[in-house]
Motif scaffolding. Structure first.
Motif, PDB file in Angstrom:
ATOM      1  N   ALA A  59       0.814  -1.213   0.000  1.00  0.00           N
ATOM      2  CA  ALA A  59       0.000   0.000   0.000  1.00  0.00           C
ATOM      3  C   ALA A  59       0.845   1.259   0.000  1.00  0.00           C
ATOM      4  O   ALA A  59       0.366   2.321  -0.366  1.00  0.00           O
ATOM      5  N   GLU A  62       3.105   3.819  -3.649  1.00  0.00           N
ATOM      6  CA  GLU A  62       2.821   5.138  -4.236  1.00  0.00           C
ATOM      7  C   GLU A  62       3.378   6.248  -3.355  1.00  0.00           C
ATOM      8  O   GLU A  62       3.827   7.271  -3.861  1.00  0.00           O
ATOM      9  N   LEU A  65       7.007   6.776  -4.239  1.00  0.00           N
ATOM     10  CA  LEU A  65       7.205   7.511  -5.488  1.00  0.00           C
ATOM     11  C   LEU A  65       6.898   8.997  -5.314  1.00  0.00           C
ATOM     12  O   LEU A  65       7.684   9.858  -5.738  1.00  0.00           O
ATOM     13  N   ILE A  66       5.765   9.283  -4.658  1.00  0.00           N
ATOM     14  CA  ILE A  66       5.367  10.693  -4.548  1.00  0.00           C
ATOM     15  C   ILE A  66       6.325  11.457  -3.642  1.00  0.00           C
ATOM     16  O   ILE A  66       6.684  12.609  -3.918  1.00  0.00           O
ATOM     17  N   ILE A  69       9.398  12.240  -5.667  1.00  0.00           N
ATOM     18  CA  ILE A  69       9.179  13.332  -6.618  1.00  0.00           C
ATOM     19  C   ILE A  69       9.161  14.675  -5.901  1.00  0.00           C
ATOM     20  O   ILE A  69       9.801  15.646  -6.321  1.00  0.00           O
ATOM     21  N   ILE A  73      11.752  17.836  -6.434  1.00  0.00           N
ATOM     22  CA  ILE A  73      11.341  19.167  -6.875  1.00  0.00           C
ATOM     23  C   ILE A  73      11.680  20.214  -5.822  1.00  0.00           C
ATOM     24  O   ILE A  73      12.131  21.327  -6.140  1.00  0.00           O
TER      25      ILE A  73
ATOM     26  N   ILE B  19       6.796  11.333 -14.135  1.00  0.00           N
ATOM     27  CA  ILE B  19       5.827  11.903 -13.199  1.00  0.00           C
ATOM     28  C   ILE B  19       4.440  11.932 -13.827  1.00  0.00           C
ATOM     29  O   ILE B  19       3.440  11.635 -13.161  1.00  0.00           O
ATOM     30  N   LEU B  22       2.973   8.487 -13.656  1.00  0.00           N
ATOM     31  CA  LEU B  22       2.533   8.184 -12.291  1.00  0.00           C
ATOM     32  C   LEU B  22       1.214   8.875 -12.005  1.00  0.00           C
ATOM     33  O   LEU B  22       0.329   8.297 -11.356  1.00  0.00           O
ATOM     34  N   TYR B  25      -1.572   6.975 -13.652  1.00  0.00           N
ATOM     35  CA  TYR B  25      -1.816   5.735 -12.898  1.00  0.00           C
ATOM     36  C   TYR B  25      -2.598   6.022 -11.625  1.00  0.00           C
ATOM     37  O   TYR B  25      -3.569   5.315 -11.297  1.00  0.00           O
ATOM     38  N   LEU B  26      -2.195   7.080 -10.903  1.00  0.00           N
ATOM     39  CA  LEU B  26      -2.890   7.410  -9.657  1.00  0.00           C
ATOM     40  C   LEU B  26      -4.335   7.811  -9.938  1.00  0.00           C
ATOM     41  O   LEU B  26      -5.239   7.463  -9.187  1.00  0.00           O
ATOM     42  N   SER B  29      -6.310   4.551 -10.718  1.00  0.00           N
ATOM     43  CA  SER B  29      -6.369   3.526  -9.671  1.00  0.00           C
ATOM     44  C   SER B  29      -7.204   3.983  -8.506  1.00  0.00           C
ATOM     45  O   SER B  29      -7.267   3.307  -7.481  1.00  0.00           O
ATOM     46  N   PRO B  34      -5.505   3.289  -3.227  1.00  0.00           N
ATOM     47  CA  PRO B  34      -5.132   4.690  -3.015  1.00  0.00           C
ATOM     48  C   PRO B  34      -4.930   5.437  -4.318  1.00  0.00           C
ATOM     49  O   PRO B  34      -4.370   4.905  -5.271  1.00  0.00           O
ATOM     50  N   ILE B  39      -5.208  13.519  -5.824  1.00  0.00           N
ATOM     51  CA  ILE B  39      -3.767  13.274  -5.749  1.00  0.00           C
ATOM     52  C   ILE B  39      -3.165  13.180  -7.155  1.00  0.00           C
ATOM     53  O   ILE B  39      -2.033  13.618  -7.385  1.00  0.00           O
ATOM     54  N   VAL B  43      -0.039  15.492  -8.459  1.00  0.00           N
ATOM     55  CA  VAL B  43       1.215  15.003  -9.053  1.00  0.00           C
ATOM     56  C   VAL B  43       1.421  15.611 -10.430  1.00  0.00           C
ATOM     57  O   VAL B  43       2.538  15.989 -10.794  1.00  0.00           O
ATOM     58  N   ALA B  47       4.478  18.010 -11.877  1.00  0.00           N
ATOM     59  CA  ALA B  47       5.242  17.884 -13.126  1.00  0.00           C
ATOM     60  C   ALA B  47       5.292  19.220 -13.858  1.00  0.00           C
ATOM     61  O   ALA B  47       6.342  19.620 -14.380  1.00  0.00           O
TER      62      ALA B  47
END
Lengths: 94, 140
Positions: A59, A62, A65-66, A69, A73, B19, B22, B25-26, B29, B34, B39, B43, B47
């Motif tokens: 779970a 993600e 990854l976030i 990122i 940044i 990014i 992703l 995908y988010l 999904s 989640p 969200i 994201v 980007a």
């Protein structure tokens, strides 16, 4: 055995975050603080990966990854602000 | 003063696509795991902010000629409009429908009308976040 190793590494990562947080609070110069914040981000990311191994769940992938990122940044924005004084330029000079 | 940022530009050209993938995908999904429009929009906005950081406002506007305030307004319109679509059919406000469909390539797919609502939410989030970041970080 595996659980013990994972818990030890979690503790060490937490210790690393504490040391980096000290550098963020007490950094003599601004670039020290930026590098400390980036280090906190990377170590947090590794902690989440190990926690998802310990809990045997997918779970949090993600989240990894976030967080990566956003830390990337943020570090770029901080270093650009320190280098040039602006974050987003209206017109580039090259 | 000319600053050598070849590495940053080269990395950004690749990382922006990762990014964006992703964020898509988010976005998709979000029904059972989640994720979701909010969200995904955040994201995708990050980007866009990364592109603004690496180049400048004029270059990005040449490639993406959107007014992000209009994007936010259109997103709110879509999100509330899909809510009122159920009122037309005699159901309560914001009632969502879902159906299972047998598509040729994808197999059994679930189509839900909540995707349109989520698209509105994502557009709102993109517009608001990019507008906020541009207005607080501009020089002069």
């Amino acid at each position: 055995m595996k659980e013990t190793i994972l818990l030890i590494s979690l503790t060490l990562f937490a210790l690393t975050i504490m040391v980096a947080f000290f550098r963020v609070l007490r950094g003599p110069s601004m670039p020290d603080r930026v590098v400390g914040l980036d280090m906190i981000g990377v170590n947090l990311l590794s902690m989440i990966a190990i926690i998802s191994i310990v809990l045997k769940t997918k779970a949090f992938l993600e989240v990894i990854l976030i967080l990566g990122i956003l830390s990337f940044i943020g570090t770029i924005a901080f270093s650009k602000y320190l280098e040039r004084g602006t974050i987003v330029e209206r017109k580039s000079d090259h | 003063m000319k600053i050598n940022d070849v590495i940053l530009r080269t990395v950004t050209k690749i990382v922006v696509f990762i990014i964006l993938t992703l964020s898509v995908y988010l976005f998709f999904s979000g029904h059972y795991s989640p994720g979701g429009g909010f969200i995904g929009g955040l994201v995708l906005a990050s980007a866009i902010v990364l592109m603004y950081l690496t180049s400048d406002i004029e270059t990005v506007h040449k490639g993406m000629p959107f007014d992000f305030k209009l994007v936010a307004a259109l997103g709110v319109l879509i999100a509330t409009g899909t809510g009122f679509a159920s009122v037309i059919f005699g159901k309560d406000f914001m009632t969502q429908a879902a159906m299972k469909l047998n598509l040729p390539i994808f197999g059994e797919t679930e189509l839900a009308s909540v995707v349109l609502f989520e698209a509105g939410v994502a557009m709102t989030v993109i517009g608001v976040v990019v507008t906020i970041i541009l207005s607080i970080s501009e020089d002069e």
